[in-house]
Design a protein around this motif. Structure first.
Motif, PDB file in Angstrom:
ATOM      1  N   TYR A 203       0.834  -1.199   0.000  1.00  0.00           N
ATOM      2  CA  TYR A 203       0.000   0.000   0.000  1.00  0.00           C
ATOM      3  C   TYR A 203       0.867   1.247   0.000  1.00  0.00           C
ATOM      4  O   TYR A 203       1.845   1.346   0.754  1.00  0.00           O
TER       5      TYR A 203
ATOM      6  N   CYS B 206      -2.681   6.838  -2.587  1.00  0.00           N
ATOM      7  CA  CYS B 206      -4.089   6.637  -2.223  1.00  0.00           C
ATOM      8  C   CYS B 206      -4.882   7.947  -2.286  1.00  0.00           C
ATOM      9  O   CYS B 206      -4.445   8.982  -1.797  1.00  0.00           O
ATOM     10  N   ALA B 207      -6.053   7.862  -2.908  1.00  0.00           N
ATOM     11  CA  ALA B 207      -6.933   9.033  -3.021  1.00  0.00           C
ATOM     12  C   ALA B 207      -8.129   8.919  -2.074  1.00  0.00           C
ATOM     13  O   ALA B 207      -9.062   9.719  -2.155  1.00  0.00           O
ATOM     14  N   HIS B 208      -8.103   7.905  -1.200  1.00  0.00           N
ATOM     15  CA  HIS B 208      -9.141   7.720  -0.176  1.00  0.00           C
ATOM     16  C   HIS B 208     -10.543   7.646  -0.793  1.00  0.00           C
ATOM     17  O   HIS B 208     -11.494   8.235  -0.278  1.00  0.00           O
ATOM     18  N   ILE B 209     -10.639   6.915  -1.856  1.00  0.00           N
ATOM     19  CA  ILE B 209     -11.917   6.739  -2.539  1.00  0.00           C
ATOM     20  C   ILE B 209     -12.736   5.633  -1.861  1.00  0.00           C
ATOM     21  O   ILE B 209     -13.953   5.678  -1.862  1.00  0.00           O
ATOM     22  N   GLY B 210     -12.056   4.676  -1.256  1.00  0.00           N
ATOM     23  CA  GLY B 210     -12.730   3.722  -0.394  1.00  0.00           C
ATOM     24  C   GLY B 210     -13.196   2.426  -1.030  1.00  0.00           C
ATOM     25  O   GLY B 210     -13.916   1.656  -0.394  1.00  0.00           O
ATOM     26  N   ASN B 211     -12.798   2.148  -2.267  1.00  0.00           N
ATOM     27  CA  ASN B 211     -13.186   0.869  -2.870  1.00  0.00           C
ATOM     28  C   ASN B 211     -12.732  -0.314  -2.010  1.00  0.00           C
ATOM     29  O   ASN B 211     -13.438  -1.314  -1.905  1.00  0.00           O
ATOM     30  N   CYS B 212     -11.589  -0.173  -1.400  1.00  0.00           N
ATOM     31  CA  CYS B 212     -11.032  -1.284  -0.626  1.00  0.00           C
ATOM     32  C   CYS B 212     -11.875  -1.566   0.622  1.00  0.00           C
ATOM     33  O   CYS B 212     -12.290  -2.705   0.838  1.00  0.00           O
TER      34      CYS B 212
ATOM     35  N   CYS C 132      -8.874  -0.974  -7.009  1.00  0.00           N
ATOM     36  CA  CYS C 132      -8.289   0.300  -6.548  1.00  0.00           C
ATOM     37  C   CYS C 132      -7.976   1.162  -7.773  1.00  0.00           C
ATOM     38  O   CYS C 132      -7.181   0.773  -8.620  1.00  0.00           O
ATOM     39  N   PRO C 133      -8.597   2.319  -7.880  1.00  0.00           N
ATOM     40  CA  PRO C 133      -8.482   3.105  -9.110  1.00  0.00           C
ATOM     41  C   PRO C 133      -7.153   3.834  -9.273  1.00  0.00           C
ATOM     42  O   PRO C 133      -6.828   4.291 -10.358  1.00  0.00           O
ATOM     43  N   THR C 134      -6.389   3.944  -8.205  1.00  0.00           N
ATOM     44  CA  THR C 134      -5.162   4.742  -8.279  1.00  0.00           C
ATOM     45  C   THR C 134      -3.889   3.920  -8.384  1.00  0.00           C
ATOM     46  O   THR C 134      -2.831   4.454  -8.687  1.00  0.00           O
TER      47      THR C 134
ATOM     48  N   ALA D 194      -2.755   2.451  -5.650  1.00  0.00           N
ATOM     49  CA  ALA D 194      -2.174   2.537  -4.306  1.00  0.00           C
ATOM     50  C   ALA D 194      -2.066   1.169  -3.639  1.00  0.00           C
ATOM     51  O   ALA D 194      -1.295   0.996  -2.700  1.00  0.00           O
ATOM     52  N   LEU D 195      -2.857   0.214  -4.106  1.00  0.00           N
ATOM     53  CA  LEU D 195      -2.785  -1.150  -3.594  1.00  0.00           C
ATOM     54  C   LEU D 195      -2.211  -2.066  -4.658  1.00  0.00           C
ATOM     55  O   LEU D 195      -2.584  -1.969  -5.834  1.00  0.00           O
TER      56      LEU D 195
END
Ligand code: SF4
Length: 88
Positions: free
Chosen positions: A33, A38-44, A77-79, A81-82
């Motif tokens: 991670y 991370c854009a904190h979009i919250g998909n995870c 995860c769209p960015t 980050a994961l």
């Protein structure tokens, strides 16, 4: 975004750690991670609240839940980050 690739190439632990990702070790799957990406979009956390839980330490527990489901969430995860690396 494919959770085991960056720019179409399979990720390695060395590449991820050098790029600022933090490792969350699991038995079958390691998750990485990057808080900088991370854009904190919250998909995870919405996709798998058992493995990804904000406020828990560690907030990622790679062995919680089904491996395939966790990989699918990382892929969502769209960015980027994961990331994950499946262990042999
Ligand atoms: S899905 Fe990716 S970008 Fe969104 S909060 Fe989780 S790690 Fe961050």
């Amino acid at each position: 975004m494919k959770g085991n690739k960056i720019n179409q190439r399979l990720v390695t632990e060395a590449l991820l750690l050098a790029s600022g990702y933090r490792k969350y070790t699991g038995e079958k799957l390691d998750i990485y991670y990057s808080s900088e990406i991370c854009a904190h979009i919250g998909n995870c956390v919405r996709g798998n609240p058992v493995a990804f839980q904000v406020g828990r330490r560690p907030w990622i527990m790679s062995d919680k839940g089904e491996c395939e489901a966790t990989m699918a969430v990382v892929n969502s995860c769209p960015t980027g980050a994961l990331k994950y690396i499946v262990k042999e």
